[in-house]
Design a protein around this motif. Structure first.
Motif, PDB file in Angstrom:
ATOM      1  N   VAL A 144      -4.028  -3.230  -9.512  1.00 39.81           N
ATOM      2  CA  VAL A 144      -3.376  -3.547  -8.247  1.00 39.81           C
ATOM      3  C   VAL A 144      -1.914  -3.147  -8.290  1.00 39.81           C
ATOM      4  CG1 VAL A 144      -2.645  -5.458  -6.762  1.00 39.81           C
ATOM      5  CG2 VAL A 144      -4.950  -5.429  -7.708  1.00 39.81           C
ATOM      6  N   TRP A 149      -9.740   4.483   2.917  1.00 39.90           N
ATOM      7  CA  TRP A 149      -9.645   4.096   1.510  1.00 39.90           C
ATOM      8  C   TRP A 149     -10.407   2.798   1.243  1.00 39.90           C
ATOM      9  CZ3 TRP A 149      -7.814   7.368  -2.067  1.00 39.90           C
ATOM     10  CH2 TRP A 149      -6.992   8.415  -1.642  1.00 39.90           C
ATOM     11  N   VAL A 164       0.850  -1.177   0.000  1.00 43.23           N
ATOM     12  CA  VAL A 164       0.000   0.000   0.000  1.00 43.23           C
ATOM     13  C   VAL A 164       0.890   1.232   0.000  1.00 43.23           C
ATOM     14  CG1 VAL A 164      -1.712   1.269   1.317  1.00 43.23           C
ATOM     15  CG2 VAL A 164      -1.821  -1.202   1.222  1.00 43.23           C
ATOM     16  N   ILE A 207     -10.948  -2.150  -8.148  1.00 42.56           N
ATOM     17  CA  ILE A 207      -9.530  -2.371  -8.428  1.00 42.56           C
ATOM     18  C   ILE A 207      -9.388  -3.722  -9.148  1.00 42.56           C
ATOM     19  CG2 ILE A 207      -7.219  -2.549  -7.423  1.00 42.56           C
ATOM     20  CD1 ILE A 207      -8.611   0.217  -7.086  1.00 42.56           C
ATOM     21  N   ASN A 246       0.803   5.625  -0.359  1.00 41.53           N
ATOM     22  CA  ASN A 246      -0.024   6.823  -0.432  1.00 41.53           C
ATOM     23  C   ASN A 246       0.874   8.038  -0.462  1.00 41.53           C
ATOM     24  OD1 ASN A 246       0.096   8.053   2.444  1.00 41.53           O
ATOM     25  ND2 ASN A 246      -0.255   5.885   2.801  1.00 41.53           N
ATOM     26  N   TYR A 272      -3.717   0.377  -4.119  1.00 38.33           N
ATOM     27  CA  TYR A 272      -4.205  -0.842  -3.470  1.00 38.33           C
ATOM     28  C   TYR A 272      -3.311  -2.028  -3.798  1.00 38.33           C
ATOM     29  CZ  TYR A 272      -8.442   1.793  -2.498  1.00 38.33           C
ATOM     30  OH  TYR A 272      -9.322   2.740  -2.045  1.00 38.33           O
ATOM     31  N   ASP A 273      -3.222  -2.979  -2.845  1.00 39.83           N
ATOM     32  CA  ASP A 273      -2.393  -4.159  -3.070  1.00 39.83           C
ATOM     33  C   ASP A 273      -3.206  -5.426  -3.336  1.00 39.83           C
ATOM     34  OD1 ASP A 273      -3.363  -4.548  -0.522  1.00 39.83           O
ATOM     35  OD2 ASP A 273      -1.400  -4.705   0.440  1.00 39.83           O
ATOM     36  N   LYS A 274      -4.560  -5.289  -3.371  1.00 40.15           N
ATOM     37  CA  LYS A 274      -5.426  -6.430  -3.672  1.00 40.15           C
ATOM     38  C   LYS A 274      -6.581  -5.960  -4.554  1.00 40.15           C
ATOM     39  CE  LYS A 274      -4.573  -8.618   0.777  1.00 40.15           C
ATOM     40  NZ  LYS A 274      -5.124  -8.901   2.088  1.00 40.15           N
ATOM     41  N   TYR A 320     -13.812  -1.193  -3.301  1.00 38.27           N
ATOM     42  CA  TYR A 320     -13.484  -0.455  -2.090  1.00 38.27           C
ATOM     43  C   TYR A 320     -14.388   0.767  -1.954  1.00 38.27           C
ATOM     44  CZ  TYR A 320      -9.250  -3.307  -2.024  1.00 38.27           C
ATOM     45  OH  TYR A 320      -8.377  -4.356  -1.992  1.00 38.27           O
ATOM     46  N   THR A 338     -10.079   0.105   3.157  1.00 34.80           N
ATOM     47  CA  THR A 338      -9.276  -0.993   3.680  1.00 34.80           C
ATOM     48  C   THR A 338      -9.512  -1.207   5.176  1.00 34.80           C
ATOM     49  OG1 THR A 338      -7.424   0.484   4.140  1.00 34.80           O
ATOM     50  CG2 THR A 338      -7.458  -0.589   1.972  1.00 34.80           C
TER      51      THR A 338
END
Length: 135
Positions: free
Chosen positions: A41, A64, A1, A125, A3, A88-90, A94, A66
């Motif tokens: 992603v 966000w 993640v 995403i 930002n 995002y990592d997944k 969201y 999460t």
């Protein structure tokens, strides 16, 4: 993640058109996200753009989607939009919720006041996007 926060240059402000003009009529305004933008992603940042009709210190609280609340603080100039980006990592859907507050001096009353505005949106995403796109 990942930002980050960045200020927007004058050419980008001019390209915002009606959104920017509407901000001048409001106290705080969030720019809507483009629902047709593919966000991948780990690659494509989801960016919240926010501006204030008043100079002051802005605190932006963002979930966000999460489940973790992130807080940003920045001195904001009148009519100068600021971008807050998140990667995002997944993959998934969201729900983004943001609350902005700007503390400014009301010279007519010789006291401080706080302007507040909330914003909610949903982003999708994807694992991969065909090409990079902008909001």
């Amino acid at each position: 993640v990942r930002n980050e926060c960045s200020f927007i240059n004058r050419a980008s402000i001019d390209a915002m058109g009606d959104w920017y003009e509407n901000m001048l009529d409001s106290s705080i305004l969030f720019k809507p996200l483009n629902p047709n933008t593919c966000r991948g992603v780990g690659i494509d940042a989801t960016t919240l753009t926010v501006a204030s009709a008043s100079s002051g210190y802005m605190v932006l609280n963002v979930d966000w989607g999460t489940g973790n609340l992130m807080q940003y603080g920045v001195n904001i100039a009148t009519g100068s939009p600021v971008e807050f980006a998140f990667v995002y990592d997944k993959p998934g859907t969201y729900n983004i919720k943001a609350d902005a507050m700007v503390r400014r001096l009301n010279v007519d009353k010789d006291e401080w006041e706080v302007l507040k505005q909330s914003f909610e949106t949903t982003v999708q995403i994807q694992n991969e996007c065909p090409e990079l796109q902008e909001d």
